[in-house]
Scaffold this motif. Sequence first.
Motif, PDB file in Angstrom:
ATOM      1  N   UNK A   2       0.918  -0.946  -0.124  1.00  0.00           N
ATOM      2  CA  UNK A   2      -0.065   0.012   0.047  1.00  0.00           C
ATOM      3  C   UNK A   2       0.730   1.183   0.153  1.00  0.00           C
ATOM      4  N   UNK A   3       0.858   2.103  -1.096  1.00  0.00           N
ATOM      5  CA  UNK A   3       1.458   3.228  -1.178  1.00  0.00           C
ATOM      6  C   UNK A   3       0.559   4.255  -0.836  1.00  0.00           C
ATOM      7  N   UNK A   4       0.489   5.040   0.060  1.00  0.00           N
ATOM      8  CA  UNK A   4      -0.391   6.005   0.469  1.00  0.00           C
ATOM      9  C   UNK A   4       0.146   7.577   0.385  1.00  0.00           C
ATOM     10  N   UNK A   5       1.221   7.759   0.008  1.00  0.00           N
ATOM     11  CA  UNK A   5       1.811   9.123  -0.187  1.00  0.00           C
ATOM     12  C   UNK A   5       0.768  10.099  -0.801  1.00  0.00           C
TER      13      UNK A   5
ATOM     14  N   UNK B 220      -2.373   9.852  -6.708  1.00  0.00           N
ATOM     15  CA  UNK B 220      -1.711  11.070  -6.775  1.00  0.00           C
ATOM     16  C   UNK B 220      -0.459  10.946  -7.692  1.00  0.00           C
ATOM     17  N   UNK B 221       0.126  12.132  -7.904  1.00  0.00           N
ATOM     18  CA  UNK B 221       1.277  12.139  -8.809  1.00  0.00           C
ATOM     19  C   UNK B 221       2.462  10.997  -8.388  1.00  0.00           C
ATOM     20  N   UNK B 222       3.269  10.740  -9.161  1.00  0.00           N
ATOM     21  CA  UNK B 222       4.288   9.667  -9.108  1.00  0.00           C
ATOM     22  C   UNK B 222       3.499   8.378  -9.139  1.00  0.00           C
ATOM     23  N   UNK B 223       2.981   8.009  -7.873  1.00  0.00           N
ATOM     24  CA  UNK B 223       2.171   6.595  -7.940  1.00  0.00           C
ATOM     25  C   UNK B 223       1.086   6.420  -9.036  1.00  0.00           C
ATOM     26  N   UNK B 224       0.280   7.367  -9.344  1.00  0.00           N
ATOM     27  CA  UNK B 224      -0.601   7.247 -10.240  1.00  0.00           C
ATOM     28  C   UNK B 224       0.077   7.014 -11.646  1.00  0.00           C
ATOM     29  N   UNK B 225       1.135   7.741 -11.976  1.00  0.00           N
ATOM     30  CA  UNK B 225       1.712   7.577 -13.318  1.00  0.00           C
ATOM     31  C   UNK B 225       2.630   6.268 -13.344  1.00  0.00           C
ATOM     32  N   UNK B 226       3.106   5.764 -12.390  1.00  0.00           N
ATOM     33  CA  UNK B 226       3.660   4.201 -12.397  1.00  0.00           C
ATOM     34  C   UNK B 226       2.673   3.184 -12.493  1.00  0.00           C
ATOM     35  N   UNK B 227       1.761   3.164 -11.710  1.00  0.00           N
ATOM     36  CA  UNK B 227       0.691   2.163 -11.534  1.00  0.00           C
ATOM     37  C   UNK B 227      -0.424   2.222 -12.861  1.00  0.00           C
TER      38      UNK B 227
ATOM     39  N   UNK C  21      -6.625   9.946   0.724  1.00  0.00           N
ATOM     40  CA  UNK C  21      -7.513  10.434   1.670  1.00  0.00           C
ATOM     41  C   UNK C  21      -8.484   9.699   2.306  1.00  0.00           C
ATOM     42  N   UNK C  22      -9.262   8.852   1.225  1.00  0.00           N
ATOM     43  CA  UNK C  22     -10.278   8.028   1.477  1.00  0.00           C
ATOM     44  C   UNK C  22     -10.174   6.604   2.209  1.00  0.00           C
ATOM     45  N   UNK C  23     -10.211   6.416   3.421  1.00  0.00           N
ATOM     46  CA  UNK C  23     -10.219   4.998   4.042  1.00  0.00           C
ATOM     47  C   UNK C  23     -11.194   4.058   3.362  1.00  0.00           C
ATOM     48  N   UNK C  24     -12.372   4.442   3.161  1.00  0.00           N
ATOM     49  CA  UNK C  24     -13.193   3.578   2.171  1.00  0.00           C
ATOM     50  C   UNK C  24     -13.034   3.009   0.865  1.00  0.00           C
ATOM     51  N   UNK C  25     -12.460   3.886   0.097  1.00  0.00           N
ATOM     52  CA  UNK C  25     -11.783   3.661  -1.305  1.00  0.00           C
ATOM     53  C   UNK C  25     -10.584   2.527  -0.922  1.00  0.00           C
TER      54      UNK C  25
END
Length: 142
Positions: free
Chosen positions: A40-43, A67-74, A85-89
Motif C-alpha cells: 500500500x503506497x499512501x503518499x 496522486x502524482x508519481x504513484x498514479x503515473x507508475x501504476x 485520503x479515503x479509507x473507504x476507497x
Amino acid sequence: TEYVRSLRDYIRSEGLEDAVRFCGNTDRMAETWNTADIAVVSSKFEAFGRVTAEAMMAGALVIGADTAGTKELVGSEYGLLYQQGSAESLAEQIAHAIEHPEQMREIAKRACEHSLSRYTAEQNAKAILDIYRKVTMEKKHE
C-alpha cells in the motif's frame, strides 16, 4: 513516538494484534519484499515513486493513492488506485484484491516485468542526466 504509541493503542483496542505487525527499520528490503503480497503506497505526493517501483519490481501488487508519481507508475495496468485520503476507497481496493487473487497475481506479474525493464538504475541515471542537460542548455540560452 506518540504517534506510534497511539497506533499501538488503537490496534490493541480493536483486537488487531494478530493482523498488524510493526517491523521497524531494516536494511534487508529484499527479504521484506519477498514476504509481501500487497504494497500500500499512501503518499500524498511522490516525485518519482521509488517505493512503488521497488514494490512492482519485487512482484507485490501495488495499491496506491491516485496522486502524482504513484498514479503515473501504476496507471490502470500495473496495480490498483484508490482515492487518496479515503479509507473507504482503500478498503474497497484491498477487498477487491483479496477477492480476486488470480487476477491480482497477473497484474503484479505484469507490473514486475514492466518495472524490471523500465526502472533500472542505468535508465534512471540517464533520465536524470537528460534533465540536467536540458536545464543547463535552457540556462545557456536565456
